[in-house]
Design a protein around this motif. Structure first.
Motif, PDB file in Angstrom:
ATOM      1  N   ASN A  41       0.809  -1.223   0.000  1.00 43.35           N
ATOM      2  CA  ASN A  41       0.000   0.000   0.000  1.00 43.35           C
ATOM      3  C   ASN A  41       0.842   1.272   0.000  1.00 43.35           C
ATOM      4  O   ASN A  41       0.522   2.249   0.672  1.00 43.35           O
ATOM      5  CB  ASN A  41      -0.948   0.024   1.202  1.00 43.35           C
ATOM      6  CG  ASN A  41      -2.289  -0.581   0.836  1.00 43.35           C
ATOM      7  OD1 ASN A  41      -2.710  -0.522  -0.331  1.00 43.35           O
ATOM      8  ND2 ASN A  41      -2.963  -1.181   1.806  1.00 43.35           N
ATOM      9  N   TYR A 127     -12.248  -3.173  -1.454  1.00 41.38           N
ATOM     10  CA  TYR A 127     -12.757  -1.793  -1.528  1.00 41.38           C
ATOM     11  C   TYR A 127     -11.574  -0.851  -1.489  1.00 41.38           C
ATOM     12  O   TYR A 127     -10.816  -0.837  -0.511  1.00 41.38           O
ATOM     13  CB  TYR A 127     -13.689  -1.568  -0.329  1.00 41.38           C
ATOM     14  CG  TYR A 127     -14.278  -0.199  -0.177  1.00 41.38           C
ATOM     15  CD1 TYR A 127     -14.558   0.610  -1.281  1.00 41.38           C
ATOM     16  CD2 TYR A 127     -14.598   0.297   1.090  1.00 41.38           C
ATOM     17  CE1 TYR A 127     -15.120   1.862  -1.119  1.00 41.38           C
ATOM     18  CE2 TYR A 127     -15.166   1.548   1.260  1.00 41.38           C
ATOM     19  CZ  TYR A 127     -15.416   2.327   0.143  1.00 41.38           C
ATOM     20  OH  TYR A 127     -15.968   3.575   0.313  1.00 41.38           O
ATOM     21  N   LYS A 128     -11.388  -0.047  -2.554  1.00 38.29           N
ATOM     22  CA  LYS A 128     -10.246   0.870  -2.610  1.00 38.29           C
ATOM     23  C   LYS A 128     -10.496   2.057  -1.700  1.00 38.29           C
ATOM     24  O   LYS A 128     -11.260   2.967  -2.041  1.00 38.29           O
ATOM     25  CB  LYS A 128     -10.023   1.353  -4.046  1.00 38.29           C
ATOM     26  CG  LYS A 128      -9.382   0.312  -4.936  1.00 38.29           C
ATOM     27  CD  LYS A 128      -8.998   0.872  -6.273  1.00 38.29           C
ATOM     28  CE  LYS A 128      -7.728   1.683  -6.171  1.00 38.29           C
ATOM     29  NZ  LYS A 128      -7.164   1.970  -7.509  1.00 38.29           N
ATOM     30  N   ASN A 129      -9.894   2.011  -0.531  1.00 37.37           N
ATOM     31  CA  ASN A 129     -10.085   3.078   0.437  1.00 37.37           C
ATOM     32  C   ASN A 129      -8.839   3.106   1.338  1.00 37.37           C
ATOM     33  O   ASN A 129      -8.641   2.204   2.154  1.00 37.37           O
ATOM     34  CB  ASN A 129     -11.358   2.779   1.251  1.00 37.37           C
ATOM     35  CG  ASN A 129     -11.664   3.864   2.239  1.00 37.37           C
ATOM     36  OD1 ASN A 129     -10.800   4.293   2.991  1.00 37.37           O
ATOM     37  ND2 ASN A 129     -12.908   4.310   2.255  1.00 37.37           N
ATOM     38  N   ASP A 130      -7.987   4.117   1.101  1.00 39.79           N
ATOM     39  CA  ASP A 130      -6.697   4.199   1.809  1.00 39.79           C
ATOM     40  C   ASP A 130      -6.865   4.184   3.321  1.00 39.79           C
ATOM     41  O   ASP A 130      -6.135   3.487   4.024  1.00 39.79           O
ATOM     42  CB  ASP A 130      -5.926   5.461   1.394  1.00 39.79           C
ATOM     43  CG  ASP A 130      -5.359   5.323  -0.017  1.00 39.79           C
ATOM     44  OD1 ASP A 130      -5.228   4.163  -0.484  1.00 39.79           O
ATOM     45  OD2 ASP A 130      -5.068   6.356  -0.653  1.00 39.79           O
ATOM     46  N   GLU A 131      -7.857   4.961   3.813  1.00 41.55           N
ATOM     47  CA  GLU A 131      -8.070   5.048   5.269  1.00 41.55           C
ATOM     48  C   GLU A 131      -8.382   3.683   5.876  1.00 41.55           C
ATOM     49  O   GLU A 131      -7.926   3.346   6.968  1.00 41.55           O
ATOM     50  CB  GLU A 131      -9.258   5.970   5.551  1.00 41.55           C
ATOM     51  CG  GLU A 131      -8.882   7.250   6.267  1.00 41.55           C
ATOM     52  CD  GLU A 131     -10.068   8.193   6.309  1.00 41.55           C
ATOM     53  OE1 GLU A 131     -10.998   7.921   7.087  1.00 41.55           O
ATOM     54  OE2 GLU A 131     -10.053   9.170   5.528  1.00 41.55           O
ATOM     55  N   LEU A 132      -9.186   2.892   5.136  1.00 39.30           N
ATOM     56  CA  LEU A 132      -9.583   1.561   5.637  1.00 39.30           C
ATOM     57  C   LEU A 132      -8.599   0.468   5.227  1.00 39.30           C
ATOM     58  O   LEU A 132      -8.799  -0.700   5.533  1.00 39.30           O
ATOM     59  CB  LEU A 132     -10.991   1.220   5.126  1.00 39.30           C
ATOM     60  CG  LEU A 132     -12.129   2.159   5.521  1.00 39.30           C
ATOM     61  CD1 LEU A 132     -13.428   1.730   4.862  1.00 39.30           C
ATOM     62  CD2 LEU A 132     -12.301   2.179   7.039  1.00 39.30           C
ATOM     63  N   LYS A 133      -7.555   0.878   4.486  1.00 38.18           N
ATOM     64  CA  LYS A 133      -6.518  -0.059   3.985  1.00 38.18           C
ATOM     65  C   LYS A 133      -7.112  -1.131   3.064  1.00 38.18           C
ATOM     66  O   LYS A 133      -6.825  -2.327   3.200  1.00 38.18           O
ATOM     67  CB  LYS A 133      -5.752  -0.703   5.146  1.00 38.18           C
ATOM     68  CG  LYS A 133      -5.010   0.295   6.024  1.00 38.18           C
ATOM     69  CD  LYS A 133      -3.875  -0.389   6.773  1.00 38.18           C
ATOM     70  CE  LYS A 133      -3.010   0.583   7.530  1.00 38.18           C
ATOM     71  NZ  LYS A 133      -3.528   0.984   8.830  1.00 38.18           N
ATOM     72  N   ASP A 134      -7.948  -0.697   2.134  1.00 35.71           N
ATOM     73  CA  ASP A 134      -8.486  -1.578   1.073  1.00 35.71           C
ATOM     74  C   ASP A 134      -9.029  -2.910   1.597  1.00 35.71           C
ATOM     75  O   ASP A 134      -8.491  -3.985   1.267  1.00 35.71           O
ATOM     76  CB  ASP A 134      -7.413  -1.860   0.006  1.00 35.71           C
ATOM     77  CG  ASP A 134      -6.891  -0.604  -0.663  1.00 35.71           C
ATOM     78  OD1 ASP A 134      -7.444   0.480  -0.422  1.00 35.71           O
ATOM     79  OD2 ASP A 134      -5.926  -0.712  -1.445  1.00 35.71           O
ATOM     80  N   PRO A 135     -10.101  -2.883   2.401  1.00 27.98           N
ATOM     81  CA  PRO A 135     -10.593  -4.154   2.969  1.00 27.98           C
ATOM     82  C   PRO A 135     -11.224  -5.088   1.934  1.00 27.98           C
ATOM     83  O   PRO A 135     -11.753  -4.642   0.917  1.00 27.98           O
ATOM     84  CB  PRO A 135     -11.657  -3.692   3.972  1.00 27.98           C
ATOM     85  CG  PRO A 135     -12.122  -2.382   3.450  1.00 27.98           C
ATOM     86  CD  PRO A 135     -10.929  -1.736   2.801  1.00 27.98           C
ATOM     87  N   ILE A 137     -14.153  -7.167   0.698  1.00 26.63           N
ATOM     88  CA  ILE A 137     -15.609  -7.066   0.898  1.00 26.63           C
ATOM     89  C   ILE A 137     -16.307  -8.048  -0.048  1.00 26.63           C
ATOM     90  O   ILE A 137     -15.648  -8.675  -0.876  1.00 26.63           O
ATOM     91  CB  ILE A 137     -16.130  -5.621   0.670  1.00 26.63           C
ATOM     92  CG1 ILE A 137     -15.800  -5.138  -0.752  1.00 26.63           C
ATOM     93  CG2 ILE A 137     -15.559  -4.667   1.702  1.00 26.63           C
ATOM     94  CD1 ILE A 137     -16.430  -3.790  -1.107  1.00 26.63           C
ATOM     95  N   HIS A 141     -21.802  -5.952   0.194  1.00 26.57           N
ATOM     96  CA  HIS A 141     -21.190  -4.703   0.669  1.00 26.57           C
ATOM     97  C   HIS A 141     -21.102  -3.691  -0.474  1.00 26.57           C
ATOM     98  O   HIS A 141     -21.354  -2.500  -0.279  1.00 26.57           O
ATOM     99  CB  HIS A 141     -19.770  -4.955   1.194  1.00 26.57           C
ATOM    100  CG  HIS A 141     -19.687  -5.849   2.388  1.00 26.57           C
ATOM    101  ND1 HIS A 141     -18.978  -7.022   2.393  1.00 26.57           N
ATOM    102  CD2 HIS A 141     -20.231  -5.750   3.611  1.00 26.57           C
ATOM    103  CE1 HIS A 141     -19.072  -7.604   3.565  1.00 26.57           C
ATOM    104  NE2 HIS A 141     -19.845  -6.853   4.330  1.00 26.57           N
TER     105      HIS A 141
END
Ligand code: UDP
Length: 242
Positions: A41, A127-135, A137, A141
């Protein structure tokens, strides 16, 4: 620069490994591959001279093959050494991973040793989301998050299934086993779903069929940074031969 009436204009966005420029054509962009390689990441990020050129060549050859198989992609043509001309899309913030052999995060998550064959090709969604570190799903979802509908997911899964078949045999022809790969999709101005982004040793696990030697970014992940250029050149050589 003008090639076939395409004029490069302003920088639209810049990521870890690519820059996207608008052009004089409202529906087309230029994607420039940078000399940067990243892993974990973005935690590991290195400058690697010529990397942009090599990954642009490799990804262009693979997308030319995919286009020839009538799968709709954003790729139009290679523009120059480090750039490709592509249709402009709104990226869907999902990464789809397809797995034919157990490796990487799947091996860690399920406690199954690397190398086990998967007969029913596993599809995963991140899920591409830096804050959530790409969980990781699932389809429910995706719909709950209003990213895309069940129908659009079905379209994507149909494309992925076809893509996996054609890419597996494409690589096998070059004595390469397609262990797993990550792909992304975007929507064009007509809301049509197009396979987008990049396909290269940075986004696939590729093993030599005879020796099972890794020919992909795992070499960089495990710390043999200086060997990565050789890996790109080996893959490019094999793609150009076939
Ligand atoms: N992958 C990728 N980008 C990412 C995460 C994964 O291109 O941000 C690719 C990776 O190179 C491999 C496949 O997706 O081919 C599956 O990766 P995995 O989930 O096993 O993650 P990793 O072990 O690389 O953390």
């Amino acid at each position: 620069m003008i090639i076939n009436n395409i004029i490069k204009k302003n920088l639209l966005s810049e990521g870890k490994t690519k820059k996207i420029y608008e052009t004089n054509h409202p529906l087309k962009v230029l994607i420039q591959y940078k000399d940067h390689i990243t892993a974990f990441n973005g935690l590991k990020n290195k400058f690697l001279q010529k990397k942009g050129h090599l990954t642009n060549e490799i990804s262009s050859l693979i997308f030319e093959f995919i286009n020839s198989c009538k799968i709709k992609t954003h790729f139009i043509r290679k523009f120059n050494k480090i750039e490709q001309l592509c249709y402009k899309v709104n990226m869907i913030p999902l990464e789809f991973v397809v797995r034919n052999i157990v490796s990487g995060s799947l091996s860690r998550r399920l406690g199954i040793k690397e190398g086990e064959h998967i007969s029913n090709a596993i599809f995963e969604i991140f899920y591409k989301n830096d804050e959530l570190k790409d969980p990781l799903i699932n389809d429910h979802h995706v719909v709950f998050l209003k990213i895309i509908s069940y129908e659009e997911l079905n379209t994507i899964f149909r494309i992925i299934s076809h893509l996996n078949c054609i890419l597996k045999s494409f690589f096998l022809d070059k004595n390469i086993i397609l262990v797993d790969f990550k792909i992304e999709f975007g929507k064009n101005h007509n809301n049509e779903i197009l396979l987008s982004d990049e396909i290269s040793p940075d986004t696939c696990r590729l093993w030599d069929k005879k020796t099972m030697k890794k020919l992909d970014k795992d070499i960089f992940r495990i710390g043999f940074d200086e060997n990565m250029l050789d890996i790109y050149m080996e893959i490019l050589k094999r793609l150009n031969v076939g």
